[in-house]
Design a protein around this motif. Structure first.
Motif: not given
Length: 119
Positions: A26-43
């Motif tokens: 699953l990949a989702f946008r970080d709620i506290n982005p550190q760059a214009p694109t900041h996505v977390l990818v998790v198993p």
């Protein structure tokens, strides 16, 4: 794990801005982005750290990295030559590295120049 934030997101108990999903990742946008694109990818399966995942299921770790690259391509961070403009993958492992959620995850960062060293 009922007390794991990311497990609860995978289960749909906590909303997430999902940008990519496979049967294992699953990949989702970080709620506290550190760059214009900041996505977390998790198993979707719970593993506390990258090392734990690498030992338990190396193929799943490969799926996580492949999904991160798919996210980077989807977000416009991968050019026709496969490299430009570029992105960074970050995996914080353990408290000294800044891991705050103990469910392995990759940060996909991009959309601006990223300096080195990172911190």
């Amino acid at each position: 794990m009922t007390d794991c934030l990311f497990c609860r997101m995978v289960a749909g108990e906590i909303p997430a801005d999902v940008v990519h999903r496979t049967d294992r990742v699953l990949a989702f946008r970080d709620i506290n982005p550190q760059a214009p694109t900041h996505v977390l990818v998790v198993p979707q399966d719970h593993h506390a750290t990258v090392g734990a995942l690498a030992e338990a299921d190396p193929a799943l770790l490969g799926d996580v990295v492949s999904a991160a690259h798919a996210v980077a391509r989807q977000e416009g961070l991968v050019g026709a030559d496969g490299a430009e403009p570029g992105y960074r993958l970050v995996a914080n492992t353990g408290p000294d590295a800044g891991q705050t959620v103990h469910h392995v995850h990759l940060h996909v960062l991009g959309g601006r120049g990223l300096g080195w060293p990172p911190g």
